[in-house]
Design a protein around this motif. Structure first.
Motif, PDB file in Angstrom:
ATOM      1  N   LEU A  45     -80.050  58.485   8.597  1.00  0.00           N
ATOM      2  CA  LEU A  45     -80.420  58.892   9.950  1.00  0.00           C
ATOM      3  C   LEU A  45     -80.048  60.366  10.090  1.00  0.00           C
ATOM      4  O   LEU A  45     -79.042  60.724  10.699  1.00  0.00           O
ATOM      5  N   GLY A  46     -80.861  61.184   9.479  1.00  0.00           N
ATOM      6  CA  GLY A  46     -80.622  62.619   9.420  1.00  0.00           C
ATOM      7  C   GLY A  46     -81.541  63.228   8.391  1.00  0.00           C
ATOM      8  O   GLY A  46     -82.524  62.615   7.972  1.00  0.00           O
ATOM      9  N   ALA A  47     -81.229  64.425   7.967  1.00  0.00           N
ATOM     10  CA  ALA A  47     -82.052  65.132   6.991  1.00  0.00           C
ATOM     11  C   ALA A  47     -81.545  64.881   5.578  1.00  0.00           C
ATOM     12  O   ALA A  47     -80.371  65.090   5.282  1.00  0.00           O
ATOM     13  N   LEU A  48     -82.442  64.420   4.720  1.00  0.00           N
ATOM     14  CA  LEU A  48     -82.112  64.227   3.312  1.00  0.00           C
ATOM     15  C   LEU A  48     -82.659  65.418   2.533  1.00  0.00           C
ATOM     16  O   LEU A  48     -83.860  65.505   2.254  1.00  0.00           O
ATOM     17  N   LYS A  49     -81.768  66.353   2.195  1.00  0.00           N
ATOM     18  CA  LYS A  49     -82.167  67.562   1.483  1.00  0.00           C
ATOM     19  C   LYS A  49     -81.511  67.671   0.105  1.00  0.00           C
ATOM     20  O   LYS A  49     -81.773  68.619  -0.628  1.00  0.00           O
ATOM     21  N   GLY A  50     -80.656  66.695  -0.225  1.00  0.00           N
ATOM     22  CA  GLY A  50     -79.991  66.706  -1.524  1.00  0.00           C
ATOM     23  C   GLY A  50     -80.576  65.650  -2.442  1.00  0.00           C
ATOM     24  O   GLY A  50     -81.795  65.458  -2.493  1.00  0.00           O
ATOM     25  N   ILE A  51     -79.702  64.933  -3.158  1.00  0.00           N
ATOM     26  CA  ILE A  51     -80.111  63.919  -4.129  1.00  0.00           C
ATOM     27  C   ILE A  51     -79.776  62.536  -3.589  1.00  0.00           C
ATOM     28  O   ILE A  51     -78.681  62.310  -3.071  1.00  0.00           O
ATOM     29  N   ALA A  52     -80.706  61.607  -3.726  1.00  0.00           N
ATOM     30  CA  ALA A  52     -80.482  60.217  -3.314  1.00  0.00           C
ATOM     31  C   ALA A  52     -80.862  59.292  -4.463  1.00  0.00           C
ATOM     32  O   ALA A  52     -81.950  59.406  -5.029  1.00  0.00           O
ATOM     33  N   HIS A  53     -79.951  58.372  -4.800  1.00  0.00           N
ATOM     34  CA  HIS A  53     -80.184  57.417  -5.885  1.00  0.00           C
ATOM     35  C   HIS A  53     -79.927  56.008  -5.353  1.00  0.00           C
ATOM     36  O   HIS A  53     -78.789  55.612  -5.120  1.00  0.00           O
ATOM     37  N   ALA A  54     -80.996  55.256  -5.132  1.00  0.00           N
ATOM     38  CA  ALA A  54     -80.892  53.868  -4.673  1.00  0.00           C
ATOM     39  C   ALA A  54     -81.118  52.923  -5.851  1.00  0.00           C
ATOM     40  O   ALA A  54     -81.669  53.320  -6.881  1.00  0.00           O
ATOM     41  N   GLY A  55     -80.684  51.667  -5.708  1.00  0.00           N
ATOM     42  CA  GLY A  55     -80.851  50.709  -6.797  1.00  0.00           C
ATOM     43  C   GLY A  55     -80.137  51.152  -8.050  1.00  0.00           C
ATOM     44  O   GLY A  55     -80.642  50.967  -9.166  1.00  0.00           O
ATOM     45  N   ALA A  56     -78.942  51.718  -7.881  1.00  0.00           N
ATOM     46  CA  ALA A  56     -78.231  52.330  -9.015  1.00  0.00           C
ATOM     47  C   ALA A  56     -77.862  51.338 -10.105  1.00  0.00           C
ATOM     48  O   ALA A  56     -77.619  51.735 -11.241  1.00  0.00           O
ATOM     49  N   ASP A  57     -77.819  50.031  -9.776  1.00  0.00           N
ATOM     50  CA  ASP A  57     -77.503  49.011 -10.777  1.00  0.00           C
ATOM     51  C   ASP A  57     -78.757  48.399 -11.397  1.00  0.00           C
ATOM     52  O   ASP A  57     -78.689  47.371 -12.062  1.00  0.00           O
ATOM     53  N   GLY A  58     -79.912  49.025 -11.140  1.00  0.00           N
ATOM     54  CA  GLY A  58     -81.147  48.554 -11.774  1.00  0.00           C
ATOM     55  C   GLY A  58     -82.128  47.869 -10.856  1.00  0.00           C
ATOM     56  O   GLY A  58     -83.134  47.321 -11.327  1.00  0.00           O
ATOM     57  N   ASN A  59     -81.899  47.903  -9.547  1.00  0.00           N
ATOM     58  CA  ASN A  59     -82.786  47.227  -8.605  1.00  0.00           C
ATOM     59  C   ASN A  59     -83.984  48.108  -8.249  1.00  0.00           C
ATOM     60  O   ASN A  59     -83.885  49.023  -7.446  1.00  0.00           O
TER      61      ASN A  59
END
Length: 227
Positions: free
Chosen positions: A145-159
């Motif tokens: 809930l804001g500005a995503l201007k960096g790095i985002a890694h979801a599903g880090a365990d393989g999802n």
């Protein structure tokens, strides 16, 4: 008067193989004996033919690794059967804690600045911005809930079903499971609508309006009312 012997093992055939329902009120030794007796019938003895997959359901009985190995040994001994999975309705405390960590939503209110890394085991709900050089990582989904201007890694365990959503999607890099994508240079969606990133059926990362998630991920309803 003849006393009817209690049946501790029930076998049901399915299109995928066999399902064994094992009684959870008798002793484990009684269960093994009943299982051996049931599977001693001629049509379960190994003969020429395909191997049959077996799913074992033990109900409200906890079975440790040694007991699982004993069950599998009895089932597969001299038979054309192979145990695919042993399912129990109970788990250890450590397993319960791990499951809770993996499925809970972790809420954090802060700004992730350059050089900072925020990592959680479940879903991440970040109330704040991710500045260039900042990194957020989650085993589950990521909601910013804001500005995503960096790095985002979801599903880090393989999802690969994990998603990344943000009020303002201008990341330096997006990653879902092992699939990495630098957000392309493009005009923001009209009206500054929230956007989301997900992996499609062709293993491609797609960025679209957040509303698409209701169709793409119908089970994504951890927040009250869904997305």
């Amino acid at each position: 008067m003849k006393v009817q012997k209690q049946q501790y093992v029930t076998i049901k055939g399915t299109k995928d193989g066999l399902t064994l329902h094992l009684d959870d009120s008798c002793s484990f030794d009684q269960l093994l004996h009943a299982l051996e007796e049931m599977l001693s019938l001629k049509h379960y003895i190994k003969e020429a033919g395909p191997v049959i997959g077996v799913k074992v359901k033990v109900g409200d009985r906890f079975v440790n690794r040694e007991q699982q190995e004993k069950l599998a040994s009895v089932i597969m001994k001299n038979r054309n059967l192979i145990v695919e999975i042993i399912e129990s309705n109970v788990m250890t405390k450590d397993e319960a804690v791990r499951l809770k960590e993996e499925t809970e939503v972790v809420s954090v209110a802060k700004v992730i600045r350059s050089g900072q890394v925020l990592k959680v085991k479940g879903d991440l709900l970040l109330i704040g911005d991710v500045n260039p050089g900042g990194t957020i990582i989650a085993a589950g989904n990521i909601f910013v809930l804001g500005a995503l201007k960096g790095i985002a890694h979801a599903g880090a365990d393989g999802n690969q079903k994990a998603v990344i959503a943000a009020s303002l999607m201008k990341p330096t890099q997006l990653r879902i499971s092992e699939i990495i994508n630098r957000a392309p240079d493009r005009l923001p969606i009209e009206g500054n609508e929230m956007e989301c990133a997900y992996i499609n059926e062709n293993d491609e990362m797609i960025i679209d309006r957040l509303q698409q998630l209701t169709h793409l991920r119908p089970n994504l309803t951890r927040f009250e009312g869904g997305i």
